[in-house]
Design an enzyme around this catalytic site. Sequence first.
Site, short mmCIF file in Angstrom:
data_model
loop_
_atom_site.label_atom_id
_atom_site.label_comp_id
_atom_site.label_asym_id
_atom_site.label_seq_id
_atom_site.Cartn_x
_atom_site.Cartn_y
_atom_site.Cartn_z
N GLY A 12 27.28 24.39 -10.99
CA GLY A 12 26.81 23.08 -10.51
C GLY A 12 27.65 22.62 -9.33
O GLY A 12 28.86 22.88 -9.29
N ARG A 73 23.52 28.92 -10.39
CA ARG A 73 23.96 29.86 -11.41
C ARG A 73 23.21 31.17 -11.18
O ARG A 73 22.06 31.15 -10.72
CB ARG A 73 23.68 29.27 -12.79
CG ARG A 73 24.39 27.92 -12.95
CD ARG A 73 24.37 27.35 -14.35
NE ARG A 73 25.31 26.24 -14.42
CZ ARG A 73 24.98 24.96 -14.21
NH1 ARG A 73 23.73 24.63 -13.93
NH2 ARG A 73 25.89 24.01 -14.28
N ASP A 104 33.87 27.13 -15.16
CA ASP A 104 33.93 28.12 -16.22
C ASP A 104 33.15 29.43 -15.94
O ASP A 104 33.73 30.52 -15.89
CB ASP A 104 33.31 27.39 -17.41
CG ASP A 104 33.77 27.89 -18.70
OD1 ASP A 104 32.98 28.63 -19.28
OD2 ASP A 104 34.90 27.59 -19.12
N THR A 128 34.27 21.37 -10.28
CA THR A 128 33.36 20.90 -11.33
C THR A 128 33.70 19.45 -11.64
O THR A 128 34.87 19.07 -11.61
CB THR A 128 33.47 21.74 -12.63
OG1 THR A 128 32.84 21.02 -13.70
CG2 THR A 128 34.91 22.02 -13.04
N ASP A 130 33.52 18.23 -14.50
CA ASP A 130 33.83 18.10 -15.93
C ASP A 130 35.32 18.04 -16.25
O ASP A 130 35.70 17.62 -17.35
CB ASP A 130 33.21 19.28 -16.70
CG ASP A 130 31.70 19.34 -16.55
OD1 ASP A 130 31.09 18.29 -16.27
OD2 ASP A 130 31.14 20.44 -16.71
N ASP A 132 37.20 20.41 -17.07
CA ASP A 132 37.36 21.14 -18.34
C ASP A 132 38.00 22.52 -18.17
O ASP A 132 37.63 23.46 -18.86
CB ASP A 132 35.99 21.28 -19.03
CG ASP A 132 34.99 22.03 -18.16
OD1 ASP A 132 35.27 22.24 -16.96
OD2 ASP A 132 33.94 22.42 -18.69
N ARG A 174 29.46 18.16 -19.94
CA ARG A 174 29.15 19.33 -20.76
C ARG A 174 29.76 19.15 -22.15
O ARG A 174 29.50 18.15 -22.78
CB ARG A 174 29.64 20.60 -20.06
CG ARG A 174 28.76 21.79 -20.34
CD ARG A 174 29.01 22.91 -19.39
NE ARG A 174 30.41 23.16 -19.15
CZ ARG A 174 30.96 24.35 -19.11
NH1 ARG A 174 30.22 25.40 -19.35
NH2 ARG A 174 32.23 24.52 -18.84
#
Length: 325
Positions: A12, A73, A104, A128, A130, A132, A174
């Site tokens: 993304g 993706r 990721d 990202t 996120d 994360d 996410r």
Amino acid sequence: MRSRIGVLCSGGDSPGMNAAIRAVVRTALYLGYEPVGIYRGYEGLIDGEMETLHANSVSGIIQRGGTILRAGRSPRFLSPDGRQQAYQQLQRWNIQKLIVIGGDGTFRGAQDFINEYPDIQVLGLPGTIDNDLNGTDWTIGFDTAVNIALDAIDRLRDTAAAMGRLFLVEVMGRDAGFIALHTAVAGGAEAVLVPETPTDFDSIVRVLERGWQRQKTSAIIVVAEGDEAGGAILAAEQLRQRFPHYEIRATVLGHIQRGGSPTAHDRILASKLGVVAVERLHEGATGAMVGIHCDETILTPFSKAVKSHSPLNPLLLRIVEMLSL
Ligand code: F6P
């Protein structure tokens, strides 16, 4: 012929990716390389959709959201055949060094690729919203996403207070609760629902009751999309039955959190990481993500970066609970 460095964005998009591309391109030129932009992430790599970039190619993009290289993706890159085609394209273009900007999935793909083709050097930049990834305190785009969500919450607070309502606001992330938690603290939310902690509707009702008793006119609950409650709409259903005092509304912010101009924080972060990634590639590093920890740039092997993410800051969790009195 000058050595080449390829750069792509995968997964993304996130605000600040353009600032990172600019930093990579200009640093590559500064160190005497020829930068090559690869379009549509690993898909474009497989298809050889690339072009040489110049200093002017990245003019006027530091303030723009999205990515000039486009992102996406790539199911094909998951297979050895797809990765072999990607390798052949890199050979055709005479590219031995690659910078991948993403999260990721991007780094898992990069790790598989260098396991098979160790003659290609690959470094990653954490792009990202996120936040994360292990090995960086901040990912590129996270701060902007939090600020966008915060702006939405400030607006919703106005209408919530005017109408005496409870709003549940769903944010992205996410399976991580970073965007939710940071937004909740900054927005003075009454509660936050995150995947990292069990969601207990009884205690949320107690917080709402307490606010109701002291004549609070509104309440905001931030819900991470990955929380086990199943998002803001389902959480609102649960609360409607248990807490009838407020009228309840649910708002899902969705992809607006990914667009728009990056904050100063994200632009500076992207510039730092972009410069250091090219410098480290130049020195021979490979197989790692370049992140930032306590304001120092650090390299973390892809396998560690994607293994899990750091825990949510317990102080921030306590702040939401204690300050929602
Ligand atoms: O990883 C970034 C992210 O925006 C997540 O927060 C979200 O869950 C996901 O991507 C949405 O993916 P897509 O853009 O494919 O709908």
